[in-house]
Motif scaffolding. Structure first.
Motif, PDB file in Angstrom:
ATOM      1  N   SER A  77       0.833  -1.210   0.000  1.00 24.06           N
ATOM      2  CA  SER A  77       0.000   0.000   0.000  1.00 24.06           C
ATOM      3  C   SER A  77       0.865   1.257   0.000  1.00 24.06           C
ATOM      4  N   LYS A  80       2.391   1.729  -3.392  1.00 22.00           N
ATOM      5  CA  LYS A  80       1.377   2.195  -4.352  1.00 22.00           C
ATOM      6  C   LYS A  80       1.148   3.705  -4.220  1.00 22.00           C
ATOM      7  N   ILE A  81       1.102   4.188  -2.974  1.00 18.98           N
ATOM      8  CA  ILE A  81       0.958   5.626  -2.734  1.00 18.98           C
ATOM      9  C   ILE A  81       2.185   6.361  -3.282  1.00 18.98           C
ATOM     10  N   ARG A 330      -4.352  -5.642   0.168  1.00 12.30           N
ATOM     11  CA  ARG A 330      -3.521  -4.609  -0.483  1.00 12.30           C
ATOM     12  C   ARG A 330      -4.391  -3.529  -1.109  1.00 12.30           C
ATOM     13  N   TYR A 334      -4.479   0.373   0.101  1.00 11.22           N
ATOM     14  CA  TYR A 334      -4.187   1.519  -0.771  1.00 11.22           C
ATOM     15  C   TYR A 334      -5.317   2.549  -0.715  1.00 11.22           C
ATOM     16  N   LYS A 338      -4.832   6.274   0.727  1.00  7.64           N
ATOM     17  CA  LYS A 338      -5.067   7.396  -0.189  1.00  7.64           C
ATOM     18  C   LYS A 338      -6.107   8.342   0.414  1.00  7.64           C
TER      19      LYS A 338
END
Length: 357
Positions: A77, A80-81, A330, A334, A338
């Motif tokens: 996560s 991904k950010i 996951r 994320y 976010k």
């Protein structure tokens, strides 16, 4: 007659050439299609997790390190950010923005925080031995939070009789959240110190990340983190002494922290009411993410048990279930992070708490 024969021969040759070209084209088309399909197949077989090479390297290293499932999910996560933010920055840079390199410096700092957070910065446990850090005591048996002030408060809360079992669980999550914030502060301070050490040895100190105003921003960030830590500890101290009030708005530490930030800001009553509703939705998202993390951990334990028994069919079924849960955790992680990022930015931009005093 000779002219007719030549004409007929030329027509036949033209027809043969046309047919040959058609056949060659068909073969070439088939070959090209096969090559493209092979490329697509290769791409699927070697599918990468992230669009940025260094993030893939971190992910692959984490898998080799065999991080615990929930920890691995959290890292995914975070990466991904980081990927989202870096791709946005590349767009801005292409448009001629971020000329002072401030966003780039922040991205680099965030990446260093991720490496340190998951033990991939090459420093292992040396931070815990550094006397300049917030944690400046020897760890004793029975320490719950690796911080004497937190441990003392927690022991007081447990024996006070002011909290139900459910409230103690909520309070314990708040204490763990505060501990994580202390660790994060130490990591940021470490990266700032290293940046300044590099800054002393470069020929051009005004280059890129070393620009004076960027270093100033980092110190401002550290000061704000310290203020947040002090306010967070005061809140824990107050709750420990007085107990939870009947009108407590939220249970999740991250949501409580956002709400406290919002109340200290210059948001209007209408804006606060709107934000409160959004925070309720966010808290539901946090709880849902925690549920998936718990299920992932249980699934992993079951998979390990089944693998020890050696039933291949049973192993395959449990592995499929585990992989599906890992993917869902996951994805939820994320979305939750976010949303947290968006809410923090919204409150910071509208509030006074991030202004320099």
């Amino acid at each position: 007659l000779k002219s007719n024969l030549v004409g007929s021969f030329n027509k036949q040759m033209a027809l043969i050439i046309l047919i040959s070209l058609f056949v060659i084209g068909a073969i070439a088309g088939k070959y090209s299609k096969e090559i493209n399909e092979q490329k697509a197949s290769d791409k699927n077989d070697n599918q990468v997790e992230f669009r940025i090479a260094k993030l893939n390297q971190v992910w692959e290293k984490a898998i080799r390190m065999q991080l615990a499932p929930v920890r691995l999910s959290e890292l995914h996560s975070d990466l991904k950010i980081q990927e989202k933010d870096e791709l946005q920055w590349k767009k801005l840079k292409a448009e001629g923005l971020d000329e002072d390199g401030e966003r780039e410096a922040k991205l680099r700092r965030n990446f260093n925080i991720i490496l340190a957070k998951y033990g991939m910065d090459g420093k292992k446990d040396t931070r815990a031995l550094d006397s300049n850090r917030l944690k400046d005591h020897d760890v004793k048996d029975g320490d719950t939070f690796d911080d004497p002030r937190l441990d003392k408060l927690w022991n007081k809360a447990k024996t006070s009789g002011k909290f139900s079992d459910e409230e103690l669980q909520t309070l314990q999550r708040e204490f763990h959240h505060h501990k994580d914030k202390i660790n994060e502060y130490n990591i940021v301070m470490d990266t700032v110190s290293r940046t300044e050490e590099i800054h002393k040895n470069v020929i051009s100190p005004l280059e890129g990340d070393m620009k004076e105003h960027v270093v100033h921003k980092k110190h401002a960030d550290l000061k704000q983190r310290m203020r947040d830590l002090n306010q967070g500890f005061e809140r824990l101290r107050k709750i420990t002494h007085e107990g939870y009030s009947a009108d407590s708005e939220f249970k999740e530490p991250r949501v409580i922290e956002l709400w406290e930030m919002a109340k200290r800001s210059n948001l209007t009553e209408v804006e606060l009411d709107s934000l409160k509703e959004e925070l309720r939705h966010f808290e539901t998202k946090v709880e849902k993410h925690q549920h998936y993390q718990e299920q992932l951990e249980l699934s992993h334990q079951k998979l390990r048990h089944v693998e020890a028994l050696g039933d291949e069919e049973h192993i395959m079924r449990n592995k499929e279930k585990y992989n599906a849960l890992a993917e869902k955790a996951r994805e939820m992680g994320y979305k939750m992070k976010k949303h947290l990022q968006d809410l923090t930015n919204k409150i910071s931009q509208n509030g006074l708490q991030h202004n320099e005093l």
